[in-house]
Design a protein around this motif. Sequence first.
Motif, PDB file in Angstrom:
ATOM      1  N   LEU A  23      -0.087   3.461  -5.588  1.00 15.93           N
ATOM      2  CA  LEU A  23      -1.404   3.125  -6.106  1.00 15.93           C
ATOM      3  C   LEU A  23      -1.257   2.051  -7.186  1.00 15.93           C
ATOM      4  O   LEU A  23      -0.305   2.058  -7.946  1.00 15.93           O
ATOM      5  N   ARG A  24      -2.212   1.143  -7.254  1.00 15.10           N
ATOM      6  CA  ARG A  24      -2.111   0.035  -8.216  1.00 15.10           C
ATOM      7  C   ARG A  24      -3.313   0.074  -9.151  1.00 15.10           C
ATOM      8  O   ARG A  24      -4.450  -0.093  -8.730  1.00 15.10           O
ATOM      9  N   LEU A  25      -3.021   0.321 -10.431  1.00 13.06           N
ATOM     10  CA  LEU A  25      -4.082   0.411 -11.431  1.00 13.06           C
ATOM     11  C   LEU A  25      -4.097  -0.854 -12.276  1.00 13.06           C
ATOM     12  O   LEU A  25      -3.091  -1.204 -12.889  1.00 13.06           O
TER      13      LEU A  25
ATOM     14  N   PHE B 122     -11.934  -3.155 -14.163  1.00 10.30           N
ATOM     15  CA  PHE B 122     -10.735  -2.328 -13.964  1.00 10.30           C
ATOM     16  C   PHE B 122     -10.675  -1.966 -12.486  1.00 10.30           C
ATOM     17  O   PHE B 122     -11.589  -1.337 -11.969  1.00 10.30           O
ATOM     18  N   THR B 123      -9.598  -2.387 -11.821  1.00 12.13           N
ATOM     19  CA  THR B 123      -9.496  -2.128 -10.384  1.00 12.13           C
ATOM     20  C   THR B 123      -8.443  -1.054 -10.099  1.00 12.13           C
ATOM     21  O   THR B 123      -7.392  -1.013 -10.744  1.00 12.13           O
ATOM     22  N   THR B 124      -8.774  -0.211  -9.152  1.00 15.60           N
ATOM     23  CA  THR B 124      -7.833   0.782  -8.632  1.00 15.60           C
ATOM     24  C   THR B 124      -7.667   0.458  -7.153  1.00 15.60           C
ATOM     25  O   THR B 124      -8.657   0.447  -6.416  1.00 15.60           O
ATOM     26  N   ALA B 125      -6.445   0.194  -6.735  1.00 15.49           N
ATOM     27  CA  ALA B 125      -6.208  -0.259  -5.360  1.00 15.49           C
ATOM     28  C   ALA B 125      -5.156   0.598  -4.674  1.00 15.49           C
ATOM     29  O   ALA B 125      -4.224   1.100  -5.320  1.00 15.49           O
ATOM     30  N   ALA B 126      -5.329   0.741  -3.367  1.00 12.79           N
ATOM     31  CA  ALA B 126      -4.373   1.506  -2.566  1.00 12.79           C
ATOM     32  C   ALA B 126      -4.295   0.900  -1.171  1.00 12.79           C
ATOM     33  O   ALA B 126      -5.149   0.102  -0.786  1.00 12.79           O
ATOM     34  N   ASP B 127      -3.280   1.310  -0.431  1.00 15.52           N
ATOM     35  CA  ASP B 127      -3.129   0.806   0.927  1.00 15.52           C
ATOM     36  C   ASP B 127      -4.023   1.558   1.916  1.00 15.52           C
ATOM     37  O   ASP B 127      -4.356   1.031   2.980  1.00 15.52           O
TER      38      ASP B 127
ATOM     39  N   GLU C 162      -5.445   7.655   0.196  1.00 14.20           N
ATOM     40  CA  GLU C 162      -4.675   7.613  -1.050  1.00 14.20           C
ATOM     41  C   GLU C 162      -5.612   7.331  -2.228  1.00 14.20           C
ATOM     42  O   GLU C 162      -5.507   7.951  -3.287  1.00 14.20           O
TER      43      GLU C 162
ATOM     44  N   TYR D 226      -6.479  10.022  -5.312  1.00 15.01           N
ATOM     45  CA  TYR D 226      -6.279   9.684  -6.725  1.00 15.01           C
ATOM     46  C   TYR D 226      -7.591   9.828  -7.499  1.00 15.01           C
ATOM     47  O   TYR D 226      -7.632  10.441  -8.571  1.00 15.01           O
TER      48      TYR D 226
ATOM     49  N   ASN E 209      -8.695  12.370 -10.725  1.00 15.82           N
ATOM     50  CA  ASN E 209      -8.862  11.783 -12.054  1.00 15.82           C
ATOM     51  C   ASN E 209     -10.305  11.486 -12.451  1.00 15.82           C
ATOM     52  O   ASN E 209     -10.550  11.032 -13.564  1.00 15.82           O
TER      53      ASN E 209
ATOM     54  N   GLU F  44      -5.786  -4.026   1.655  1.00 20.62           N
ATOM     55  CA  GLU F  44      -5.849  -2.922   0.713  1.00 20.62           C
ATOM     56  C   GLU F  44      -7.310  -2.546   0.496  1.00 20.62           C
ATOM     57  O   GLU F  44      -8.218  -3.304   0.847  1.00 20.62           O
TER      58      GLU F  44
END
Lengths: 103, 140
Positions: free
Chosen positions: A3-5, B79-84, B88, B92, B96, B122
Amino acid sequence: MALRLDSANSEIETLFQLAGDLQGKSVLEVGCGDGRLTWGYGHRPALVYAVDPNEVKIAAAKRTLPPQWYGRVQFAAQSLEQYYAAAIQTPTRYDIAIFSWSL
Amino acid sequence: MVHALKQIRDLLKPGGLLIDIHPSGEPPPIHVHLDGQAICVGWVKEENEFISYFQTDDALAQACQNGWFTRQSHTRFAFTTAADTIQELYEYLSQNWEDMIIEPQIISRAEDLLRSSQPEKEVQVREWIKMTCLQKPAKE
């Protein structure tokens, strides 16, 4: 891939814009969680005390704390209320306080 | 909240700074990125938490009205939250973000797009976050 925050580091860059570079400062961070924000600025202050009532996240933060930061950066599983009750009795006061998604 | 601000004020040196970081409350869009192209598949909803963001704004204003702080600056950032995978990302966020909701059709839409054979892909949530700097008076 994990995961990328905030891959653009927007949060930490904005923090430095508003608070200055934090170099040599004393910082109280409230709501630190697992240290996500702390890792971004923690190399600069003279002292960081970071609190969060979530014991699991604080345990994770302590495990991840770089050895070279020991003594200078501390994490504690406490609410602000709990920390205040102890800290107000001491002379410790901070240059900067951060409410990290926690007010 | 106002009580917490009073406590923080007590713990700051004269002239010390308070930085508050909290979401703006705007519904965060979810995008699937395919080889540089961003496709919006929907928005994250919140049941009630957005109310606390406005209460935070009010508490900060009250603290300044009380003379505890003066507002120095404020801004917002993405604010970015990234996943494949959407799974996923959803996992997350659900761990949270207490009351977040992503509708099933949004998840399906993202899954369909992410099945693409394009190598660069993504899924991302973008939240607008407010950051405010308040300063405690240098003299009491």
